[in-house]
Design a protein around this motif. Structure first.
Motif, PDB file in Angstrom:
ATOM      1  N   ALA A  36       0.828  -1.206   0.000  1.00 17.73           N
ATOM      2  CA  ALA A  36       0.000   0.000   0.000  1.00 17.73           C
ATOM      3  C   ALA A  36       0.859   1.252   0.000  1.00 17.73           C
ATOM      4  CB  ALA A  36      -0.924   0.003   1.214  1.00 17.73           C
ATOM      5  N   GLU A  37       0.409   2.260  -0.734  1.00 13.78           N
ATOM      6  CA  GLU A  37       1.076   3.550  -0.743  1.00 13.78           C
ATOM      7  C   GLU A  37       0.937   4.189   0.626  1.00 13.78           C
ATOM      8  OE1 GLU A  37      -0.466   6.137  -3.730  1.00 13.78           O
ATOM      9  OE2 GLU A  37      -0.632   4.523  -5.166  1.00 13.78           O
ATOM     10  N   SER A  90     -12.100  18.957   1.072  1.00 13.74           N
ATOM     11  CA  SER A  90     -12.870  17.893   1.719  1.00 13.74           C
ATOM     12  C   SER A  90     -11.911  16.780   2.107  1.00 13.74           C
ATOM     13  CB  SER A  90     -14.003  17.406   0.810  1.00 13.74           C
ATOM     14  OG  SER A  90     -13.639  16.326   0.045  1.00 13.74           O
ATOM     15  N   VAL A  91     -12.137  16.249   3.305  1.00 15.45           N
ATOM     16  CA  VAL A  91     -11.310  15.176   3.847  1.00 15.45           C
ATOM     17  C   VAL A  91     -12.215  13.983   4.124  1.00 15.45           C
ATOM     18  CG1 VAL A  91      -9.762  14.475   5.713  1.00 15.45           C
ATOM     19  CG2 VAL A  91      -9.756  16.857   4.920  1.00 15.45           C
ATOM     20  N   LYS A  92     -11.822  12.827   3.576  1.00 18.66           N
ATOM     21  CA  LYS A  92     -12.602  11.610   3.772  1.00 18.66           C
ATOM     22  C   LYS A  92     -11.746  10.539   4.422  1.00 18.66           C
ATOM     23  CE  LYS A  92     -15.769  11.929  -0.148  1.00 18.66           C
ATOM     24  NZ  LYS A  92     -16.209  11.239  -1.372  1.00 18.66           N
ATOM     25  N   LEU A  93     -12.398   9.759   5.248  1.00 17.91           N
ATOM     26  CA  LEU A  93     -11.814   8.559   5.830  1.00 17.91           C
ATOM     27  C   LEU A  93     -12.632   7.418   5.237  1.00 17.91           C
ATOM     28  CD1 LEU A  93      -9.968   7.102   7.854  1.00 17.91           C
ATOM     29  CD2 LEU A  93     -11.705   7.531   9.589  1.00 17.91           C
ATOM     30  N   GLY A  94     -12.076   6.755   4.221  1.00 16.89           N
ATOM     31  CA  GLY A  94     -12.863   5.779   3.477  1.00 16.89           C
ATOM     32  C   GLY A  94     -13.994   6.497   2.781  1.00 16.89           C
ATOM     33  N   LEU A  95     -15.231   6.052   2.992  1.00 16.96           N
ATOM     34  CA  LEU A  95     -16.398   6.694   2.393  1.00 16.96           C
ATOM     35  C   LEU A  95     -17.000   7.769   3.294  1.00 16.96           C
ATOM     36  CD1 LEU A  95     -18.153   3.525   0.949  1.00 16.96           C
ATOM     37  CD2 LEU A  95     -16.743   5.187  -0.276  1.00 16.96           C
ATOM     38  N   ILE A  96     -16.447   7.923   4.485  1.00 18.54           N
ATOM     39  CA  ILE A  96     -16.990   8.873   5.458  1.00 18.54           C
ATOM     40  C   ILE A  96     -16.325  10.229   5.284  1.00 18.54           C
ATOM     41  CG2 ILE A  96     -17.276   9.393   7.904  1.00 18.54           C
ATOM     42  CD1 ILE A  96     -17.054   6.309   8.351  1.00 18.54           C
ATOM     43  N   LYS A  97     -17.132  11.254   5.035  1.00 17.68           N
ATOM     44  CA  LYS A  97     -16.616  12.612   4.889  1.00 17.68           C
ATOM     45  C   LYS A  97     -16.444  13.204   6.280  1.00 17.68           C
ATOM     46  CE  LYS A  97     -17.883  14.884   1.321  1.00 17.68           C
ATOM     47  NZ  LYS A  97     -18.575  15.680   0.300  1.00 17.68           N
ATOM     48  N   LYS A 141      -6.436   5.459   6.246  1.00 18.12           N
ATOM     49  CA  LYS A 141      -6.155   6.111   4.972  1.00 18.12           C
ATOM     50  C   LYS A 141      -7.117   7.286   4.769  1.00 18.12           C
ATOM     51  CE  LYS A 141      -6.035   5.004   0.042  1.00 18.12           C
ATOM     52  NZ  LYS A 141      -6.178   3.912  -0.923  1.00 18.12           N
ATOM     53  N   PHE A 142      -6.562   8.463   4.513  1.00 15.66           N
ATOM     54  CA  PHE A 142      -7.337   9.675   4.302  1.00 15.66           C
ATOM     55  C   PHE A 142      -7.222  10.103   2.842  1.00 15.66           C
ATOM     56  CE2 PHE A 142      -6.300   9.619   8.734  1.00 15.66           C
ATOM     57  CZ  PHE A 142      -7.417  10.141   9.361  1.00 15.66           C
ATOM     58  N   ASN A 143      -8.333  10.531   2.281  1.00 17.48           N
ATOM     59  CA  ASN A 143      -8.361  11.113   0.943  1.00 17.48           C
ATOM     60  C   ASN A 143      -8.769  12.564   1.074  1.00 17.48           C
ATOM     61  OD1 ASN A 143      -7.782   8.828  -0.870  1.00 17.48           O
ATOM     62  ND2 ASN A 143      -9.560   7.970   0.173  1.00 17.48           N
ATOM     63  N   ILE A 144      -7.972  13.441   0.485  1.00 15.79           N
ATOM     64  CA  ILE A 144      -8.187  14.870   0.602  1.00 15.79           C
ATOM     65  C   ILE A 144      -8.320  15.440  -0.808  1.00 15.79           C
ATOM     66  CG2 ILE A 144      -7.232  17.047   1.466  1.00 15.79           C
ATOM     67  CD1 ILE A 144      -5.418  14.646   3.086  1.00 15.79           C
ATOM     68  N   CYS A 158      -6.522  22.002  -8.852  1.00 17.49           N
ATOM     69  CA  CYS A 158      -7.248  20.847  -8.326  1.00 17.49           C
ATOM     70  C   CYS A 158      -6.214  19.820  -7.917  1.00 17.49           C
ATOM     71  CB  CYS A 158      -8.183  20.274  -9.389  1.00 17.49           C
ATOM     72  SG  CYS A 158      -9.111  18.816  -8.822  1.00 17.49           S
ATOM     73  N   LEU A 159      -6.399  19.251  -6.747  1.00 13.33           N
ATOM     74  CA  LEU A 159      -5.436  18.293  -6.229  1.00 13.33           C
ATOM     75  C   LEU A 159      -6.158  17.227  -5.426  1.00 13.33           C
ATOM     76  CD1 LEU A 159      -2.342  18.193  -6.373  1.00 13.33           C
ATOM     77  CD2 LEU A 159      -2.299  19.371  -4.214  1.00 13.33           C
ATOM     78  N   ASN A 160      -5.850  15.977  -5.690  1.00 10.03           N
ATOM     79  CA  ASN A 160      -6.339  14.856  -4.887  1.00 10.03           C
ATOM     80  C   ASN A 160      -5.144  14.253  -4.172  1.00 10.03           C
ATOM     81  OD1 ASN A 160      -9.098  14.921  -5.655  1.00 10.03           O
ATOM     82  ND2 ASN A 160      -8.552  13.972  -7.598  1.00 10.03           N
ATOM     83  N   LEU A 161      -5.276  14.114  -2.862  1.00  8.97           N
ATOM     84  CA  LEU A 161      -4.193  13.607  -2.028  1.00  8.97           C
ATOM     85  C   LEU A 161      -4.647  12.379  -1.275  1.00  8.97           C
ATOM     86  CD1 LEU A 161      -4.087  17.124  -0.782  1.00  8.97           C
ATOM     87  CD2 LEU A 161      -2.023  16.167  -1.753  1.00  8.97           C
ATOM     88  N   MET A 162      -3.726  11.475  -1.031  1.00  6.19           N
ATOM     89  CA  MET A 162      -3.989  10.308  -0.208  1.00  6.19           C
ATOM     90  C   MET A 162      -2.845  10.207   0.795  1.00  6.19           C
ATOM     91  SD  MET A 162      -3.140   6.996   0.719  1.00  6.19           S
ATOM     92  CE  MET A 162      -1.864   6.666  -0.465  1.00  6.19           C
ATOM     93  N   VAL A 163      -3.207  10.065   2.059  1.00  5.12           N
ATOM     94  CA  VAL A 163      -2.211   9.840   3.108  1.00  5.12           C
ATOM     95  C   VAL A 163      -2.680   8.634   3.905  1.00  5.12           C
ATOM     96  CG1 VAL A 163      -1.005  10.792   5.096  1.00  5.12           C
ATOM     97  CG2 VAL A 163      -1.716  12.307   3.248  1.00  5.12           C
ATOM     98  N   ASN A 164      -1.846   7.622   3.980  1.00  3.67           N
ATOM     99  CA  ASN A 164      -2.188   6.393   4.692  1.00  3.67           C
ATOM    100  C   ASN A 164      -1.378   6.330   5.988  1.00  3.67           C
ATOM    101  OD1 ASN A 164      -2.819   3.867   5.597  1.00  3.67           O
ATOM    102  ND2 ASN A 164      -2.308   2.813   3.688  1.00  3.67           N
ATOM    103  N   PHE A 165      -2.023   6.628   7.102  1.00  2.91           N
ATOM    104  CA  PHE A 165      -1.386   6.544   8.405  1.00  2.91           C
ATOM    105  C   PHE A 165      -1.565   5.165   9.011  1.00  2.91           C
ATOM    106  CE2 PHE A 165      -2.119  11.168   8.080  1.00  2.91           C
ATOM    107  CZ  PHE A 165      -0.832  11.604   8.315  1.00  2.91           C
ATOM    108  N   GLY A 166      -2.170   4.245   8.255  1.00  2.00           N
ATOM    109  CA  GLY A 166      -2.435   2.903   8.752  1.00  2.00           C
ATOM    110  C   GLY A 166      -1.160   2.098   8.896  1.00  2.00           C
ATOM    111  N   PRO A 167      -1.299   0.924   9.506  1.00  2.00           N
ATOM    112  CA  PRO A 167      -0.138   0.047   9.638  1.00  2.00           C
ATOM    113  C   PRO A 167       0.282  -0.435   8.267  1.00  2.00           C
ATOM    114  CG  PRO A 167      -2.127  -1.087  10.282  1.00  2.00           C
ATOM    115  CD  PRO A 167      -2.515   0.334  10.029  1.00  2.00           C
ATOM    116  N   PHE A 168       1.495  -0.897   8.176  1.00  2.00           N
ATOM    117  CA  PHE A 168       2.021  -1.433   6.938  1.00  2.00           C
ATOM    118  C   PHE A 168       1.109  -2.589   6.501  1.00  2.00           C
ATOM    119  CE2 PHE A 168       5.134  -3.906   4.467  1.00  2.00           C
ATOM    120  CZ  PHE A 168       5.559  -2.906   3.607  1.00  2.00           C
TER     121      PHE A 168
END
Length: 171
Positions: A36-37, A90-97, A141-144, A158-168
């Protein structure tokens, strides 16, 4: 984190980074596995947008909750960016905004005492900003999504970002 996203008209996270596949993972799963990224970004704007992102770098890479994060954005302002420019974030955690907010990017730049202030003239810019990431960031994993607009409501960036703070993990 959200303030960083709207900072200096160029605000955002990260460049893409993917880990490889090891022989051990192939044996365990029977097929190649992509790890995972930890973070990535996609410039979803057009070639005619007044802000053209050239690169985004972060340190540390990957970002770590509870540590400082330095984001360096290289971009070109193709036209003058004036007072009244704004960004919808907008910041989403999965499908949850989790958050939808509009920011006055010039006001945010002033409040953060950024090196780039409105009006932003045409030219190349490199902006670095350091923020302290809270240790309480959920391991997920957050999608921004950041959509910037000029004072006249024309597209700015326009920018789409993904940050994955989850475990490896693998997918």
């Amino acid at each position: 984190m959200v303030r960083l996203l709207s900072l200096s008209l160029l605000t955002v996270f990260a460049s893409a980074a993917l880990a490889g596949t090891s022989a051990e993972q192939q044996v365990l799963t029977g097929s190649p596995v992509r790890l995972a990224e930890k973070w990535s970004y996609v410039d979803c704007g057009s070639d005619s947008d007044p802000v053209q992102i050239k690169s985004i770098k972060i340190s540390p890479d990957p970002p770590k909750p509870g540590h400082d994060l330095t984001v360096t954005v290289s971009a070109t302002a193709v036209g003058t960016i004036e007072e009244g420019a704004y960004a919808d974030v907008s910041v989403k955690l999965g499908l949850i905004k989790l958050l939808t907010k509009q920011f006055d990017v010039c006001e945010e730049a002033r409040s953060a005492n950024a090196t780039v202030q409105c009006p932003v003239q045409e030219g190349d810019y490199e902006v670095s900003q350091t923020v302290a990431l809270p240790g309480e960031i959920p391991r997920a994993k957050f999608n921004i999504n950041v959509k910037g607009y000029t004072k006249d409501d024309d597209d700015l960036l326009c920018l789409n970002l993904m940050v994955n703070f989850g475990p490896f993990n693998v997918w």
